[in-house]
Scaffold this motif. Sequence first.
Motif, PDB file in Angstrom:
ATOM      1  N   PHE A 163       0.851  -1.076   0.055  1.00 29.77           N
ATOM      2  CA  PHE A 163      -0.011  -0.205  -0.065  1.00 29.77           C
ATOM      3  C   PHE A 163       0.815   1.359   0.065  1.00 29.77           C
ATOM      4  O   PHE A 163       0.387   2.200  -0.372  1.00 29.77           O
ATOM      5  CB  PHE A 163      -1.053  -0.216   1.049  1.00 29.77           C
ATOM      6  N   PHE A 164       1.996   0.874   0.257  1.00 30.71           N
ATOM      7  CA  PHE A 164       2.863   2.224   0.220  1.00 30.71           C
ATOM      8  C   PHE A 164       3.293   2.617  -1.252  1.00 30.71           C
ATOM      9  O   PHE A 164       2.958   3.705  -1.817  1.00 30.71           O
ATOM     10  CB  PHE A 164       4.229   1.910   0.754  1.00 30.71           C
ATOM     11  N   GLY A 165       3.320   1.522  -2.091  1.00 29.36           N
ATOM     12  CA  GLY A 165       3.500   1.699  -3.492  1.00 29.36           C
ATOM     13  C   GLY A 165       2.068   2.266  -4.044  1.00 29.36           C
ATOM     14  O   GLY A 165       2.225   3.175  -5.153  1.00 29.36           O
ATOM     15  N   ASP A 166       1.223   2.008  -3.631  1.00 34.95           N
ATOM     16  CA  ASP A 166      -0.237   2.265  -4.316  1.00 34.95           C
ATOM     17  C   ASP A 166      -0.261   3.769  -3.665  1.00 34.95           C
ATOM     18  O   ASP A 166      -1.000   4.696  -4.637  1.00 34.95           O
ATOM     19  CB  ASP A 166      -1.587   1.682  -3.554  1.00 34.95           C
ATOM     20  N   LYS A 167       0.389   4.197  -3.046  1.00 31.87           N
ATOM     21  CA  LYS A 167       0.036   5.690  -2.247  1.00 31.87           C
ATOM     22  C   LYS A 167       1.134   6.652  -3.118  1.00 31.87           C
ATOM     23  O   LYS A 167       0.561   7.705  -3.375  1.00 31.87           O
ATOM     24  CB  LYS A 167       0.773   5.660  -0.747  1.00 31.87           C
ATOM     25  N   ILE A 168       2.019   6.448  -3.375  1.00 27.95           N
ATOM     26  CA  ILE A 168       2.998   7.135  -4.491  1.00 27.95           C
ATOM     27  C   ILE A 168       3.205   6.703  -5.996  1.00 27.95           C
ATOM     28  O   ILE A 168       3.875   7.581  -6.523  1.00 27.95           O
ATOM     29  CB  ILE A 168       4.298   7.290  -3.595  1.00 27.95           C
ATOM     30  N   SER A 169       2.392   5.738  -6.373  1.00 22.12           N
ATOM     31  CA  SER A 169       2.822   5.438  -7.801  1.00 22.12           C
ATOM     32  C   SER A 169       1.897   6.137  -8.639  1.00 22.12           C
ATOM     33  O   SER A 169       0.832   6.420  -8.213  1.00 22.12           O
ATOM     34  CB  SER A 169       2.314   3.855  -8.068  1.00 22.12           C
ATOM     35  N   PRO A 170       2.417   6.912  -9.714  1.00 20.05           N
ATOM     36  CA  PRO A 170       1.673   7.635 -10.565  1.00 20.05           C
ATOM     37  C   PRO A 170       0.623   6.842 -11.236  1.00 20.05           C
ATOM     38  O   PRO A 170      -0.129   7.450 -12.024  1.00 20.05           O
ATOM     39  CB  PRO A 170       2.792   8.133 -11.508  1.00 20.05           C
ATOM     40  N   LEU A 171       0.925   5.466 -11.149  1.00 24.57           N
ATOM     41  CA  LEU A 171      -0.078   4.724 -12.006  1.00 24.57           C
ATOM     42  C   LEU A 171      -1.302   4.262 -11.239  1.00 24.57           C
ATOM     43  O   LEU A 171      -2.292   3.730 -11.751  1.00 24.57           O
ATOM     44  CB  LEU A 171       0.642   3.565 -12.470  1.00 24.57           C
ATOM     45  N   SER A 172      -1.236   4.497  -9.723  1.00 18.92           N
ATOM     46  CA  SER A 172      -2.304   4.264  -8.974  1.00 18.92           C
ATOM     47  C   SER A 172      -3.490   4.933  -9.304  1.00 18.92           C
ATOM     48  O   SER A 172      -3.458   6.311  -9.403  1.00 18.92           O
ATOM     49  CB  SER A 172      -1.888   4.408  -7.710  1.00 18.92           C
TER      50      SER A 172
END
Length: 496
Positions: A174-183
């Motif tokens: 969920f860290f990745g989902d927070k800062i990914s421009p693809l999220s």
Amino acid sequence: MSNVEHYSKGTVVEGVRQPLLGLALVPIILTLAVLGIQLFYFGDFTPHIPLAIGIAITAIVGLSIGHKWSRTEEGIFRVINVSLPSVSILITVGIIIGVWIASGTVPTLIYYGLIILSPEIFLAAGMLLCSIVSVSLGTSWGTVGTVGLALMGIGAGFDIPVYWTAGAVVSGAFFGDKISPLSDTTNLAPAVTGTKLFDHIRNMLPTTIPAMLIALIIYTVVGFTLIETDQVSFERIESITSALQENFVISPLMLLPAALVILLAVTKQPPIPSLFAGAVAGGILAMVVQGAGIHDVFSFANGGYKIDTGVSEIDSLLNRGGIQSMMWTISLVLLALGFGGALERTRCLQTIIAAIISRVKSFAGIQASATAASVATNLVAGDPYLSIALPGRMFAPVYRGMGYSTLNLSRAIEEGGTLVSPLIPWNAGGAFVVSALALGVGDGNFENLLYIPLAFACWLSPVFGILYAVTGIFSPKASDMEKAEWVENNEEITKL
């Protein structure tokens, strides 16, 4: 008329009286009471019926203030419709789990993980791996259902408690989902607050980096202190790796479906077609390398993979996946979305948020209230999208009136929405985590819910955000350019 005045005085809008605060709280309090009875008195982790009752209670409240059922129904289906892409991802991830197990992709990840990783660094390495994959894919759910599932198998081989592994997986994914421009949620937060995507991502780094570093330190310390290497059964690891080799072709070739999905994500292809392409690649490997027939692949995609290796850890982990395995989660998500849609349509949520806004005067109070509003919407409505969109719309004029950049707001609702979602078991995110990682909560195994406090990065990040608001650091005021954009776009400003 400001948002605060608009929703807090029982005024009439569109021919319908707004609920007063006491009435607005009725469906939430009663639904949480029924939910508590179901969970803690009966010991039954099936929130579906309490949420359905909540929809009925909300509809009755709506009728009492002039909302016809057709209006409430429209609100329910509107929110469900907005969130259908998430349901589509759930279905696609269900297919991927079943097919990637059959193709040997998940077994290969488990096999190499048990050989390469050591128990001491496993939790920290698992969190970092999930972070990298999630930033690349832009989907926490896809990361949890694939890499996260494999890590659960590796953790079982190391005899690490399930809740510790799940906490590390959730923190990273969920860290990745927070800062990914693809999220999708990372794009939604700046969209509803009128900020730019990459400005929003940069403004989240002051909370994200320290939260992740602290989580990494904790997982490392736990690995070297609480998990004793001499207690890890290497015979058990040998039995798991041998069973995997006996039942699957283990080879780096089996990792091609995962590499394909990451490649498509990095080249900014849409997430659902990218994930489905990975499922197709997995199906081809299952037929060409593992010897499955095309009908077998269809069965794995729909009903999940089935195997009996004689090793309980392997069987409990690999007997899963398929569209049907997601139906419990999807039905819960739809009911939670329906409840959230009913609360929004009858303006119960707006009334409550407006009451909070009217009582808070400082920037720190507003920042904490915006975060809390997202958390509360996650809690009662079960929808991470609504927990971002509704507080974002309600609080934006207040930030403008105080002269603070709405980047502060986009960070607050992202952290209270995206990061808290997996920590609420009946929320869309939490329900998926419980189901995909086979936490067995539905069987009354509530001990596995300890993953919630152990997902350190998810709850530390909003804590840092509130601390910054109190101290005034990393809390940008609105620039002259941003203020000019407010005027140009006729953005509403609420003076406190």
